[in-house]
Design a protein around this motif. Structure first.
Motif, PDB file in Angstrom:
ATOM      1  N   TRP A   1     -18.299 -59.481  98.732  1.00  0.00           N
ATOM      2  CA  TRP A   1     -19.537 -60.219  98.471  1.00  0.00           C
ATOM      3  C   TRP A   1     -20.133 -59.878  97.115  1.00  0.00           C
ATOM      4  O   TRP A   1     -20.771 -60.738  96.468  1.00  0.00           O
TER       5      TRP A   1
ATOM      6  N   LEU B   1     -18.420 -62.053  94.693  1.00  0.00           N
ATOM      7  CA  LEU B   1     -18.972 -63.404  94.754  1.00  0.00           C
ATOM      8  C   LEU B   1     -20.296 -63.453  94.003  1.00  0.00           C
ATOM      9  O   LEU B   1     -20.558 -64.408  93.247  1.00  0.00           O
ATOM     10  N   GLY B   2     -21.124 -62.426  94.179  1.00  0.00           N
ATOM     11  CA  GLY B   2     -22.407 -62.373  93.477  1.00  0.00           C
ATOM     12  C   GLY B   2     -22.234 -62.305  91.970  1.00  0.00           C
ATOM     13  O   GLY B   2     -23.122 -62.752  91.214  1.00  0.00           O
TER      14      GLY B   2
ATOM     15  N   ALA C   1     -13.192 -62.126  94.875  1.00  0.00           N
ATOM     16  CA  ALA C   1     -13.753 -62.059  96.225  1.00  0.00           C
ATOM     17  C   ALA C   1     -12.694 -62.454  97.249  1.00  0.00           C
ATOM     18  O   ALA C   1     -12.515 -61.772  98.274  1.00  0.00           O
TER      19      ALA C   1
ATOM     20  N   HIS D   1     -15.396 -63.631 106.979  1.00  0.00           N
ATOM     21  CA  HIS D   1     -16.187 -63.443 105.760  1.00  0.00           C
ATOM     22  C   HIS D   1     -15.643 -64.277 104.610  1.00  0.00           C
ATOM     23  O   HIS D   1     -16.429 -64.765 103.773  1.00  0.00           O
TER      24      HIS D   1
ATOM     25  N   ALA E   1     -17.897 -66.935 102.710  1.00  0.00           N
ATOM     26  CA  ALA E   1     -18.008 -66.876 101.255  1.00  0.00           C
ATOM     27  C   ALA E   1     -17.666 -68.230 100.635  1.00  0.00           C
ATOM     28  O   ALA E   1     -18.333 -68.693  99.700  1.00  0.00           O
TER      29      ALA E   1
ATOM     30  N   ALA F   1     -20.475 -70.535 101.129  1.00  0.00           N
ATOM     31  CA  ALA F   1     -21.615 -70.168 100.279  1.00  0.00           C
ATOM     32  C   ALA F   1     -21.497 -70.759  98.878  1.00  0.00           C
ATOM     33  O   ALA F   1     -22.518 -71.015  98.216  1.00  0.00           O
TER      34      ALA F   1
ATOM     35  N   PRO G   1     -25.287 -63.722  98.220  1.00  0.00           N
ATOM     36  CA  PRO G   1     -24.541 -62.477  98.462  1.00  0.00           C
ATOM     37  C   PRO G   1     -25.308 -61.510  99.364  1.00  0.00           C
ATOM     38  O   PRO G   1     -24.702 -60.831 100.197  1.00  0.00           O
ATOM     39  N   GLN G   2     -26.618 -61.446  99.211  1.00  0.00           N
ATOM     40  CA  GLN G   2     -27.398 -60.519 100.029  1.00  0.00           C
ATOM     41  C   GLN G   2     -27.287 -60.866 101.512  1.00  0.00           C
ATOM     42  O   GLN G   2     -27.124 -59.976 102.354  1.00  0.00           O
TER      43      GLN G   2
ATOM     44  N   GLY H   1     -24.785 -62.447 102.849  1.00  0.00           N
ATOM     45  CA  GLY H   1     -23.403 -62.109 103.211  1.00  0.00           C
ATOM     46  C   GLY H   1     -23.225 -60.619 103.438  1.00  0.00           C
ATOM     47  O   GLY H   1     -22.510 -60.197 104.352  1.00  0.00           O
ATOM     48  N   LEU H   2     -23.888 -59.810 102.625  1.00  0.00           N
ATOM     49  CA  LEU H   2     -23.802 -58.358 102.780  1.00  0.00           C
ATOM     50  C   LEU H   2     -24.417 -57.917 104.104  1.00  0.00           C
ATOM     51  O   LEU H   2     -23.891 -57.027 104.787  1.00  0.00           O
TER      52      LEU H   2
ATOM     53  N   VAL I   1     -22.005 -58.437 106.807  1.00  0.00           N
ATOM     54  CA  VAL I   1     -20.970 -57.404 106.878  1.00  0.00           C
ATOM     55  C   VAL I   1     -21.367 -56.342 107.906  1.00  0.00           C
ATOM     56  O   VAL I   1     -20.604 -55.989 108.812  1.00  0.00           O
TER      57      VAL I   1
END
Length: 566
Positions: A138, A141-142, A149, A169, A173, A176, A256-257, A259-260, A263
């Motif tokens: 992630w 990706l960010g 990624a 994920h 991603a 996203a 990304p946040q 997505g994190l 996780v």
């Protein structure tokens, strides 16, 4: 459990729950707070543990063991800011840096510090092996590097035990960044084969299908699950998609946040499915909510872990954090009421559900839950119209609604309306003919009314066949034999019921009556004495004492009829 998750468990458990501290580590003035804190940890009461460890820490600020435990207790409560402050107290040379690293990563990611998180991982100070791999995906990706990624997620997916997590994920991603075709290919199984379906993946996939202008497929996907299990959140999404006039922007995970946070949540769910320690699942799901406060599922899962650990007070507080405008608010409030009921706080449960019925009274689940709470708090007269309101909101020809007729029937029976009770029990059997609890309750009710005893016997015998390890149902079988005057046949099922529920006062009393009727009077008195020791109601206790005083035959004569008993 995926094998790469296993090494993390001993590490944290040793850090938090490890061996008691040597005597020289705990000063005389700290012993009380320390012992209270350890007891709180063992009980899973993180709020008390945080308080006691911090009290001890105030008197001994440099104690690494106290620091580590205070960090964990605050993290388990979702108090990451306080956990981070305490983490700064731990000397760089002390053991237990893994938890400090995790706390700092959560605090950094909650602030959007991807650069700091990547630097910590590269320095070997990340959140753990599996965490770090997915977090890096992630982060890439960010940074705008979808190629790296993808490579990162696919590298994790090379481990068969982790393939499902990593591919999920990767799909999230891709969605996203707007690659909805690629995301659908993964979630549908077309790209890499089937992956495990969860409520989260269902939501994501439905929203992705909407973006592909396949609203019908999205509704069909959700319907396959909501038809069997009417999950409130999925039903809400289903209704929202059905009402769409145009395709809205994709909103499941877009940053990304978010997505994190996913996780940590994904790993928490993977760990929690093994039926082992709840330590890491709670820590990681709290981390998910700390990184993304909008991650309601993480908050609900944390609350569920606390409830499963019998920390009902903490669970109720966590459920109540879900805001009223959240799609899962209703689910959270229903669970909050359940936590109150389990904690013996029936009035608060009823109050919670009454408030929910004021705002969401058109939902059958809300009315049914309020009815259940009223019934469980011995307010059956008030529960009956509430159950009726729930039945008015559903298609009563559907099999799954047998339970509403059954529970309303119980309340009718409690209030003495046996005609209405029997009608409800029989309708429940129309919808679910082989339901052992309904067969038992209707059969037992007929026995107590001295009606249709042969039919009652057949129902209860079938209930025993369907649920042979139920002490209550087996007791019913013995009791119908007793009512029929077949006392010798009543002995075996009553003795079996005692084996299954040895501490139940009513079953012990029943066995005593059966023994008396077959001439085993000494054993009968023993069973009545046992029944008294298990705290029966005052009315039942008075009757049992009378039987001990003058015998069952004389009690029955006083009551005006042979064969009468409880």
């Amino acid at each position: 459990m995926p094998h790469r998750l296993r090494p993390i468990l001993p590490l944290v458990l040793t850090l938090i729950l490890g061996a008691p501290a040597p005597a020289q580590e705990i000063g005389p003035g700290l012993a009380g707070a320390y012992l209270a804190a350890r007891t709180a940890v063992i009980d899973g009461n993180h709020r008390a543990a945080a308080r006691y460890f911090e009290n001890a820490l105030a008197a001994d600020p440099g104690n690494p063991m106290l620091i580590g435990n205070a960090i964990f207790a605050n993290a388990a409560l979702g108090q990451w800011g306080r956990a981070s402050e305490i983490a700064d107290m731990l000397p760089e040379t002390s053991e237990g840096r893994e938890l400090v690293n995790l706390v700092r990563m959560v605090r950094g990611l909650s602030a959007g510090d991807l650069v700091g998180a990547r630097a910590a991982i590269e320095a070997g100070q990340g959140g753990g092996p599996l965490i770090d791999d997915l977090v890096l995906g992630w982060i890439h990706l960010g940074e705008g590097d979808m190629r790296r990624a993808t490579e990162t997620f696919q590298a994790v997916a090379a481990d068969d035990g982790l393939a499902g997590i990593a591919l999920l994920h990767l799909a999230l991603a891709r969605a996203a960044v707007g690659d909805f075709e690629g995301a659908d290919a993964i979630l549908s199984g077309a790209a890499f084969g089937p992956i495990q379906t969860t409520e989260r993946s269902l939501k994501a996939h439905a929203e992705i299908l909407v973006q592909l202008d396949r609203r019908g497929d999205a509704l069909a996907l959700l319907a396959r699950y909501t038809t069997a299990v009417p999950d409130p959140a999925l039903l809400e999404l289903q209704a929202r998609i059905a009402a769409l006039d145009a395709v809205p922007p994709y909103g499941f995970i877009t940053t990304p946040q978010e997505g994190l946070a996913e996780v940590f949540y994904t790993i928490a769910r993977a760990l929690g499915g093994e039926g082992g320690s709840t330590t890491l699942p709670l820590l990681y799901t709290r981390a998910a909510h700390g990184i993304d406060p909008g991650h309601t599922e993480a908050l609900l899962y944390a609350a569920q872990i606390l409830s499963d650990s019998r920390q009902f007070d903490l669970a109720a507080d966590a459920f109540d954090e879900v805001p009223p405008d959240d799609p899962q608010f209703v689910e959270a409030q229903l669970a909050r009421a359940d936590a109150y009921l389990e904690d013996g706080r029936g009035e608060e449960a009823v109050a919670t559900l009454r408030a929910l019925a004021e705002t969401h009274g058109t939902l059958a689940t809300v009315q049914a839950s309020l009815g259940d709470a009223l019934r469980r708090t011995e307010q059956c007269e008030e529960a009956i119209p509430v159950y009726t309101a729930a039945l008015d909101l559903v298609d009563t020809t559907q099999d799954r609604y047998w339970v509403l007729f059954f529970t309303r029937g119980i309340c009718h029976e409690v209030t003495g309306d046996y005609i209405a009770s029997e009608a409800d029990f029989r309708q429940a059997l129309v919808l679910n003919p082989e339901q052992p609890q309904v067969l038992n309750n209707l059969g037992y009710s007929l026995v107590e009314q001295r009606r249709n005893l042969d039919e009652a016997l057949g129902m209860i015998e079938r209930a025993v066949e369907l649920q042979p390890d139920s002490g209550y149902i087996t007791d019913s079988l013995g009791w119908v034999f007793y009512r029929l005057g077949r006392f010798e046949e009543a002995v075996a099922p009553m003795e079996r019921a005692i084996e299954l529920l040895p501490n139940d006062p009513i079953i012990n009393d029943h066995l005593g009556d059966v023994y008396w009727m077959v001439g085993r009077e000494r054993e009968a008195r023993f069973q009545w004495e046992r029944a008294l020791s298990f705290e029966p109601t005052e009315e039942d206790a008075a009757r049992i004492r009378r039987k001990l005083e003058i015998g069952l035959d004389s009690v029955l004569e006083e009551e005006g009829g042979a064969g009468e008993s409880q």
